[in-house]
Design an enzyme around this catalytic site. Structure first.
Site, PDB file in Angstrom:
ATOM      1  N   GLU A  13      -3.708   8.001  -5.186  1.00 55.74           N
ATOM      2  CA  GLU A  13      -3.858   7.393  -6.512  1.00 55.74           C
ATOM      3  C   GLU A  13      -5.126   7.911  -7.182  1.00 55.74           C
ATOM      4  O   GLU A  13      -6.149   8.054  -6.510  1.00 55.74           O
ATOM      5  CB  GLU A  13      -3.903   5.866  -6.383  1.00 55.74           C
ATOM      6  CG  GLU A  13      -2.620   5.283  -5.796  1.00 55.74           C
ATOM      7  CD  GLU A  13      -2.655   3.772  -5.644  1.00 55.74           C
ATOM      8  OE1 GLU A  13      -3.674   3.146  -6.000  1.00 55.74           O
ATOM      9  OE2 GLU A  13      -1.661   3.203  -5.151  1.00 55.74           O
TER      10      GLU A  13
ATOM     11  N   ARG B  55       0.861  -1.180   0.000  1.00 57.68           N
ATOM     12  CA  ARG B  55       0.000   0.000   0.000  1.00 57.68           C
ATOM     13  C   ARG B  55       0.901   1.235   0.000  1.00 57.68           C
ATOM     14  O   ARG B  55       1.909   1.292   0.713  1.00 57.68           O
ATOM     15  CB  ARG B  55      -0.926   0.008   1.223  1.00 57.68           C
ATOM     16  CG  ARG B  55      -2.114  -0.940   1.078  1.00 57.68           C
ATOM     17  CD  ARG B  55      -3.061  -0.456  -0.001  1.00 57.68           C
ATOM     18  NE  ARG B  55      -4.235  -1.291  -0.186  1.00 57.68           N
ATOM     19  CZ  ARG B  55      -4.342  -2.284  -1.073  1.00 57.68           C
ATOM     20  NH1 ARG B  55      -3.304  -2.584  -1.835  1.00 57.68           N
ATOM     21  NH2 ARG B  55      -5.459  -2.967  -1.193  1.00 57.68           N
TER      22      ARG B  55
ATOM     23  N   HIS C  87      -0.852   0.833 -10.327  1.00 51.49           N
ATOM     24  CA  HIS C  87      -1.484  -0.135  -9.420  1.00 51.49           C
ATOM     25  C   HIS C  87      -2.040  -1.328 -10.210  1.00 51.49           C
ATOM     26  O   HIS C  87      -3.240  -1.626 -10.178  1.00 51.49           O
ATOM     27  CB  HIS C  87      -2.596   0.534  -8.609  1.00 51.49           C
ATOM     28  CG  HIS C  87      -2.874  -0.173  -7.312  1.00 51.49           C
ATOM     29  ND1 HIS C  87      -3.289   0.460  -6.178  1.00 51.49           N
ATOM     30  CD2 HIS C  87      -2.800  -1.492  -6.977  1.00 51.49           C
ATOM     31  CE1 HIS C  87      -3.463  -0.410  -5.201  1.00 51.49           C
ATOM     32  NE2 HIS C  87      -3.165  -1.610  -5.668  1.00 51.49           N
TER      33      HIS C  87
END
Length: 324
Positions: free
Chosen positions: A266, A237, A285
């Site tokens: 993000e 994370r 991601h």
């Protein structure tokens, strides 16, 4: 009458049909307050919630008094206020086993790509600048036989250790909440304190969830312990790493490079310094982003919802203690 469910993620047709066999489904694009207000009656009567990438906290739960199960199409659940869900005896289901191998593949790819400067030199070639054999200014660094430090030895950490140990003959160091006999027996992995791992590893790979304890775990002080030749990989994370401290460490050559699939915010801001650094590989991601894995995650989340609505939370429940 079928129980009501809010679906806030697009599903493949076959999985949508499976959900509709069991539930009365209201499909919404997101969980923003405007959307909830527009579908107020549906949210008020919904017993199930299925989707991902949206915040679920007290404000939403106040609008969903009948909610019994929330099923996320993800392994991470930092978008969910687990305490608020537990206080209302709402089961939170996730998909921890489906994406293990795919995320481990991504982490290994990040290690190789960052170490060998693949993105940087590939762009250099596409720009027509390859006119003679490359010199030391574009050389990368080896991965094989280098020491890998894994911070977090869960399923993904184990899968990464397997690739690194058997595929690249890398010595494995790890730090976790407790010793992991399987890692030590299969991969000759050595448990060590985090500071020791940071000092000794050539690659430091973060595979941690985000909690109050892990937030900014890797800060300026920790980065300063790493070798100047070391490479940081984050596939857990984003906020586990203090991004501002990482940018400073990269600018000041405290560490050599970074491969990142996750970020503090993000999507990554277009003006982020990370985007202009040649020693950074930044991915959007994509850890679980394959057709096969995303389908399997959605299928697992659907099964989780069906099982939990029937009272079966033996597998994949984040907060089973809250349901007693």
């Amino acid at each position: 009458m079928k129980p009501s469910v809010i679906l806030y993620k697009t599903l493949p047709d076959d999985l949508l049909s499976r959900v509709e066999e069991h539930f009365s489904v209201t499909r919404v694009p997101d969980l923003r307050p405007e959307t909830v207000a527009q579908h107020a009656q549906a949210f008020a009567r919904a017993e199930g919630l299925l989707g991902s990438s949206e915040k679920v906290g007290p404000a939403l739960l106040e609008k969903m008094p009948a909610l019994r199960v929330s099923s996320t199409i993800s392994v991470g659940y930092d978008n969910f206020d687990v305490d608020a869900l537990s206080a209302r005896h709402i089961a939170l289901m996730h998909t921890p086993t489906v994406l293990t191998e795919t995320v481990a593949d991504t982490l290994m790819a990040l290690m190789l790509t960052t170490a060998r400067r693949v993105v940087e030199v590939a762009e250099w070639v596409k720009q027509g600048k390859w006119t003679k054999s490359i010199g030391p200014e574009r050389f990368g660094t080896d991965v094989h036989h280098k020491t890998l430090g894994i911070v977090g030895m869960g399923r993904i950490g184990l899968a990464l250790a397997q690739r690194a140990h058997f595929g690249f003959d890398m010595p494995i160091l790890y730090n976790a909440r407790s010793h992991h006999p399987q890692a030590e027996e299969r991969f000759n992995a050595r448990y060590c304190p985090l500071d020791t791992l940071l000092r000794e590893a050539d690659f430091v790979c973060i595979v941690l969830p985000l909690t109050a304890q892990t937030h900014h775990l890797i800060n300026a002080e920790k980065l300063a312990l790493m070798k100047p030749s070391a490479i940081l990989i984050n596939g857990g994370r984003g906020p586990v790493v203090d991004e501002a401290a990482l940018i400073d460490a990269l600018n000041n050559k405290v560490i050599h490079a970074a491969g990142l699939d996750v970020f503090e915010r993000e999507p990554l801001a277009p003006d982020s310094p990370l985007l202009s650094m040649p020693n950074v590989v930044a991915l959007p991601h994509i850890g679980s982003a394959t057709h096969e894995t995303r389908y399997n995650m959605a299928a697992c989340a659907v099964d989780n919802l069906i099982n939990a609505m029937q009272g079966n939370v033996a597998q994949n429940c984040v907060n089973p203690q809250a349901l007693k």
